[in-house]
Design a protein around this motif. Structure first.
Motif, PDB file in Angstrom:
ATOM      1  N   ALA A 305       0.946  -1.213   0.007  1.00 32.59           N
ATOM      2  CA  ALA A 305       0.027   0.024  -0.067  1.00 32.59           C
ATOM      3  C   ALA A 305       0.747   1.200  -0.093  1.00 32.59           C
ATOM      4  O   ALA A 305       0.569   2.188  -0.916  1.00 32.59           O
ATOM      5  CB  ALA A 305      -0.935   0.170   1.131  1.00 32.59           C
ATOM      6  N   ASP A 306       1.802   1.381   0.693  1.00 28.93           N
ATOM      7  CA  ASP A 306       2.734   2.376   0.894  1.00 28.93           C
ATOM      8  C   ASP A 306       3.647   2.752  -0.392  1.00 28.93           C
ATOM      9  O   ASP A 306       3.866   3.776  -0.777  1.00 28.93           O
ATOM     10  CB  ASP A 306       3.639   2.167   1.991  1.00 28.93           C
ATOM     11  N   ALA A 307       3.878   1.558  -0.994  1.00 26.38           N
ATOM     12  CA  ALA A 307       4.744   1.705  -2.250  1.00 26.38           C
ATOM     13  C   ALA A 307       3.938   1.974  -3.209  1.00 26.38           C
ATOM     14  O   ALA A 307       4.257   2.763  -4.198  1.00 26.38           O
ATOM     15  CB  ALA A 307       5.279   0.268  -2.661  1.00 26.38           C
ATOM     16  N   ALA A 308       2.626   1.559  -3.324  1.00 26.55           N
ATOM     17  CA  ALA A 308       1.728   2.149  -4.417  1.00 26.55           C
ATOM     18  C   ALA A 308       1.568   3.516  -4.211  1.00 26.55           C
ATOM     19  O   ALA A 308       1.373   4.215  -5.093  1.00 26.55           O
ATOM     20  CB  ALA A 308       0.403   1.427  -4.332  1.00 26.55           C
ATOM     21  N   VAL A 309       1.334   3.900  -3.169  1.00 26.55           N
ATOM     22  CA  VAL A 309       0.801   5.676  -2.704  1.00 26.55           C
ATOM     23  C   VAL A 309       2.293   6.432  -3.377  1.00 26.55           C
ATOM     24  O   VAL A 309       2.241   7.208  -4.045  1.00 26.55           O
ATOM     25  CB  VAL A 309       0.648   5.840  -1.407  1.00 26.55           C
ATOM     26  N   MET A 310       3.585   5.811  -2.962  1.00 24.84           N
ATOM     27  CA  MET A 310       4.711   6.557  -3.354  1.00 24.84           C
ATOM     28  C   MET A 310       4.638   6.843  -4.832  1.00 24.84           C
ATOM     29  O   MET A 310       5.189   7.680  -5.246  1.00 24.84           O
ATOM     30  CB  MET A 310       5.956   5.769  -2.551  1.00 24.84           C
ATOM     31  N   MET A 311       4.504   5.754  -5.612  1.00 22.93           N
ATOM     32  CA  MET A 311       4.491   5.718  -7.054  1.00 22.93           C
ATOM     33  C   MET A 311       3.528   6.380  -7.582  1.00 22.93           C
ATOM     34  O   MET A 311       3.624   7.074  -8.555  1.00 22.93           O
ATOM     35  CB  MET A 311       4.821   4.223  -7.531  1.00 22.93           C
ATOM     36  N   ALA A 312       2.222   6.517  -7.216  1.00 19.68           N
ATOM     37  CA  ALA A 312       1.071   7.210  -7.712  1.00 19.68           C
ATOM     38  C   ALA A 312       1.160   8.407  -7.666  1.00 19.68           C
ATOM     39  O   ALA A 312       0.573   9.167  -8.465  1.00 19.68           O
ATOM     40  CB  ALA A 312      -0.330   6.769  -6.799  1.00 19.68           C
ATOM     41  N   TYR A 313       1.908   9.044  -6.688  1.00 24.37           N
ATOM     42  CA  TYR A 313       2.224  10.459  -6.463  1.00 24.37           C
ATOM     43  C   TYR A 313       3.503  11.028  -6.942  1.00 24.37           C
ATOM     44  O   TYR A 313       3.927  12.151  -6.627  1.00 24.37           O
ATOM     45  CB  TYR A 313       1.714  11.036  -5.220  1.00 24.37           C
ATOM     46  N   ALA A 314       4.246   9.994  -7.778  1.00 20.28           N
ATOM     47  CA  ALA A 314       5.466  10.594  -8.137  1.00 20.28           C
ATOM     48  C   ALA A 314       5.482  11.096  -9.609  1.00 20.28           C
ATOM     49  O   ALA A 314       4.139  10.968 -10.258  1.00 20.28           O
ATOM     50  CB  ALA A 314       6.348   9.182  -8.396  1.00 20.28           C
ATOM     51  N   GLU A 315       6.318  11.713 -10.021  1.00 19.53           N
ATOM     52  CA  GLU A 315       6.317  12.413 -11.364  1.00 19.53           C
ATOM     53  C   GLU A 315       7.083  11.575 -12.452  1.00 19.53           C
ATOM     54  O   GLU A 315       6.635  11.128 -13.600  1.00 19.53           O
ATOM     55  CB  GLU A 315       6.791  13.926 -11.553  1.00 19.53           C
ATOM     56  N   ARG A 316       7.841  10.893 -11.925  1.00 22.91           N
ATOM     57  CA  ARG A 316       8.832   9.993 -12.957  1.00 22.91           C
ATOM     58  C   ARG A 316       8.972   8.598 -12.089  1.00 22.91           C
ATOM     59  O   ARG A 316       9.437   8.709 -10.888  1.00 22.91           O
ATOM     60  CB  ARG A 316      10.162  10.555 -13.173  1.00 22.91           C
ATOM     61  N   VAL A 317       8.779   7.382 -12.637  1.00 24.52           N
ATOM     62  CA  VAL A 317       8.864   6.076 -12.266  1.00 24.52           C
ATOM     63  C   VAL A 317       9.851   5.262 -13.312  1.00 24.52           C
ATOM     64  O   VAL A 317       9.479   5.486 -14.498  1.00 24.52           O
ATOM     65  CB  VAL A 317       7.696   5.556 -11.898  1.00 24.52           C
ATOM     66  N   VAL A 318      10.694   4.713 -12.921  1.00 24.95           N
ATOM     67  CA  VAL A 318      11.505   3.854 -13.762  1.00 24.95           C
ATOM     68  C   VAL A 318      11.474   2.504 -13.300  1.00 24.95           C
ATOM     69  O   VAL A 318      11.670   2.256 -12.088  1.00 24.95           O
ATOM     70  CB  VAL A 318      12.893   4.278 -13.860  1.00 24.95           C
ATOM     71  N   ILE A 319      10.970   1.483 -14.138  1.00 28.36           N
ATOM     72  CA  ILE A 319      10.888   0.261 -13.712  1.00 28.36           C
ATOM     73  C   ILE A 319      11.975  -0.642 -14.292  1.00 28.36           C
ATOM     74  O   ILE A 319      12.327  -0.500 -15.522  1.00 28.36           O
ATOM     75  CB  ILE A 319       9.435  -0.485 -14.209  1.00 28.36           C
ATOM     76  N   VAL A 320      12.539  -1.431 -13.531  1.00 26.03           N
ATOM     77  CA  VAL A 320      13.893  -2.327 -13.763  1.00 26.03           C
ATOM     78  C   VAL A 320      13.554  -3.824 -13.633  1.00 26.03           C
ATOM     79  O   VAL A 320      13.433  -4.207 -12.551  1.00 26.03           O
ATOM     80  CB  VAL A 320      15.117  -1.934 -12.984  1.00 26.03           C
ATOM     81  N   PRO A 321      13.374  -4.598 -14.857  1.00 24.76           N
ATOM     82  CA  PRO A 321      12.924  -5.890 -14.798  1.00 24.76           C
ATOM     83  C   PRO A 321      14.214  -6.835 -14.436  1.00 24.76           C
ATOM     84  O   PRO A 321      15.272  -6.318 -15.260  1.00 24.76           O
ATOM     85  CB  PRO A 321      12.086  -6.185 -15.877  1.00 24.76           C
ATOM     86  N   GLY A 322      14.036  -7.999 -14.168  1.00 26.87           N
ATOM     87  CA  GLY A 322      15.016  -9.071 -14.131  1.00 26.87           C
ATOM     88  C   GLY A 322      14.771 -10.265 -13.958  1.00 26.87           C
ATOM     89  O   GLY A 322      13.481 -10.654 -14.288  1.00 26.87           O
TER      90      GLY A 322
END
Length: 475
Positions: A305-322
C-alpha cells in the motif's frame, strides 16, 4: 535435367537472401516476429533444394530425421516456459555445433576409409582424387569448433537448468585447459596433413569435446549471456567451414551470417560485462575476488500500500525488470501497474540492462510479450543519466545488474561491470522473494541503501498487490 543445378543454386541464393533479411528484421522488436518467419521460409527453401541434389542419397532417412527434428522443436517450443528459454537456446546452439562436428567426423572417416597409401607415401582416395589440403583443414576446423560448441552448450544448458553447480574450479585449471586445447589442435594438424587413422580421429574428437566441457565448467551464472552468444558464434563458424567441405552454398552463407552475428553479439555482451573477448575465451568467468566489502545497514521492508502511494504521486517512475520477473511470470501484471500509473499522469519507463536475465534480449522479449510499447523501453546508456531525476525506481527481480558494488568494491566478482544506476534515484523499491543473493552469489549493497525499501514476495503477487492498491486510490 541440365537446368537442375542452376535451379538449386538459385534456391540457395534465395534462401541466403531470406536469412540475411530475416536477421536484419530480428534486430528490432517491432519486426522480429516477421524476421523469424522470413528466415524460416529461407530454411525451408534450402532444405527442399537440398533434397533435389542429383547425388543425394538416403533421402528417406533424411526425411525421417527432419520430421523428428521438426516435431521435437515444435513440441518443445510450445511447451517451454519463457524462464527456460535461455537453456533451450543453449541446447539448440549445441545441436547445431554437434551437427557440424558430426559432418566433420563423417568426412574424416570417409577420407580414412577411401584412402590408400602408395609406395611414395602420397595419399589418394580410391576414385583417384586426393582430398585437398584446404578441404581437410576446413573439415578439421569445423569439427573442432563444432565439438567444443556442442559439449560446452550442454554444460551451459545443465547450469541454467540447475543440474550443475554454478562453477567448478581447481588449481591450475587454466593451464590444464590450454594443454587439452593444444593437444586437440596438434591432433587436428596431423589429420589435416593426411594422417587419417581412426584412433587419431577418435582421440581428436574426445579432446575437443573435453575442452568444451572444461571451458564451460568454471563459468559463473552471471556471465551466461556472454557464453550463450559465444557458442552461437562458434556454431555458425563450424557450419560455415563444413559448408565449404560439402560445397554447399546454403550452409556457407547461413553459417557465416550466424557466426558473424554471434561474434558481434558476443563483443557487445562482453562490453556490457566489462570483459575483453580474450577474457571471455580464456579468463575465469565469474571468478570470486578477494574479501568483499562489508555492507552497513539493514534491509528495510515496505508494504504494498505504501509503495503504491509513493509511485502514484510520483512524477517519474522507472521500472527495472530482471530474471525474478521472468520466474514469476509477472510481466503482464507489471505492465498493468505501469498503465495505471500512466493513466494518473506519471511518466513511466522501463530500464533494460544488456545482460539482464539469462540470455541477450531476455527482458525485451518478456516486455514485448506483455505488450509494453517499444518507446517506453530504454537501454542502460540512455536511462542512466535520468536516474537522479527519477522519483521512484521499481526493481522487480533484478539483482546483480543494479548492484553498486560493481563500482565500489574491487574484490567483487562483478567489479567493473556497467550497471543500471538505480541507487541514484530518489527512492528505490525492490520486489524480491527473500533476502538471498543474486545469480552471481553476492550481496547487493543497493538493498541496504538509505533510499531503498524492500517489498518481499513473489513478483506476480507483489505486482498484483500494487495494482489492487493503486486502484483503491481511484475509488
Amino acid at each position: 535435367m541440365a537446368w537442375l543445378p542452376t535451379l538449386i543454386k538459385a534456391c540457395y541464393f534465395l534462401a541466403a537472401l531470406l536469412f540475411i533479411l530475416g536477421l536484419k528484421r530480428m534486430s528490432s522488436p517491432r519486426t522480429a516476429r516477421g524476421g523469424i518467419v522470413w528466415a524460416g521460409v529461407g530454411m525451408l527453401v534450402a532444405v527442399l533444394a537440398t533434397f533435389a541434389l542429383p547425388d543425394m542419397h538416403n533421402r528417406g532417412l533424411i526425411l525421417v530425421a527432419v520430421l523428428l527434428g521438426v516435431s521435437a522443436a515444435w513440441w518443445s517450443g510450445r511447451r517451454v516456459a519463457m524462464t527456460a528459454m535461455p537453456q533451450m537456446v543453449a541446447l539448440y546452439n549445441g545441436m547445431g555445433g554437434g551437427a557440424a562436428a558430426a559432418i566433420g567426423a563423417v568426412e574424416l572417416i570417409g577420407y580414412a576409409n577411401r584412402s590408400i597409401t602408395l609406395l611414395d607415401g602420397d595419399r589418394f582416395t580410391a576414385d583417384g582424387a586426393a582430398p585437398g589440403t584446404a578441404q581437410l583443414v576446413l573439415a578439421v576446423l569445423g569439427a573442432l569448433i563444432g565439438a567444443v560448441s556442442f559439449s560446452g552448450s550442454l554444460i551451459a544448458f545443465a547450469k541454467l537448468q540447475g543440474w550443475l553447480d554454478r562453477r567448478f574450479v581447481f588449481p591450475g585449471q587454466r593451464t590444464v585447459n590450454m594443454l587439452v586445447l593444444a593437444a586437440a589442435v596438434l591432433l587436428g594438424v596431423a589429420l589435416a596433413c593426411g594422417q587419417l587413422g581412426f584412433a587419431l580421429i577418435a582421440a581428436f574428437f574426445v579432446l575437443a569435446l573435453l575442452f568444451g566441457l572444461m571451458m564451460t565448467l568454471p563459468i559463473g551464472g552471471a556471465d551466461m549471456p556472454v557464453v550463450i552468444s559465444l557458442y552461437n558464434a562458434f556454431t555458425g563458424l563450424a557450419v560455415a567451414f563444413e559448408g565449404f567441405v560439402l560445397q554447399n552454398e546454403a550452409m556457407i552463407i547461413a553459417g557465416t551470417v550466424v557466426g558473424a552475428a554471434g561474434t558481434l553479439l558476443t563483443q557487445l555482451m562482453a562490453k556490457a560485462m566489462n570483459r575483453s573477448l580474450g577474457n571471455v575465451l580464456f579468463g575465469s568467468f565469474g571468478a570470486a575476488g578477494g574479501a568483499a566489502q562489508a555492507i552497513d545497514g539493514a534491509q528495510k521492508p515496505i508494504e504494498a500500500a505504501d509503495a503504491a502511494v509513493m509511485m502514484a504521486y510520483a512524477e517519474r517512475v522507472v521500472i527495472v525488470p530482471g530474471y525474478g520477473m521472468a520466474v514469476a511470470q509477472a510481466q503482464h501484471k507489471v505492465w498493468e501497474f505501469a498503465q495505471l500509473l500512466i493513466a494518473r499522469g506519471v511518466k513511466v519507463k522501463f530500464a533494460i540492462h544488456p545482460v539482464a536475465g539469462r540470455m541477450p534480449g531476455h527482458m525485451n522479449v518478456l516486455l514485448a510479450e506483455a505488450g509494453v510499447p517499444y518507446d517506453l523501453i530504454a537501454d542502460m546508456d540512455d536511462i542512466n543519466p535520468e536516474f537522479p531525476a527519477t522519483d521512484v525506481a521499481l526493481v522487480i527481480g533484478a539483482n546483480d545488474v543494479v548492484n553498486p558494488l560493481a563500482k565500489t568494491d574491487p574484490a567483487s566478482p562483478i567489479y567493473g561491470m556497467p550497471i543500471l544506476d538505480v541507487a541514484d534515484a530518489r527512492q528505490v523499491i525492490v520486489v524480491k522473494r527473500g533476502k538471498g543473493t543474486g545469480f552471481a552469489g553476492i550481496e547487493n549493497a543497493l538493498f541496504y541503501a538509505d533510499n531503498a525499501r524492500m517489498l518481499y514476495g513473489d513478483g506476480q503477487a507483489a505486482a498484483g498487490q500494487l495494482v489492487a492498491e493503486l486502484k483503491t486510490l481511484d475509488t
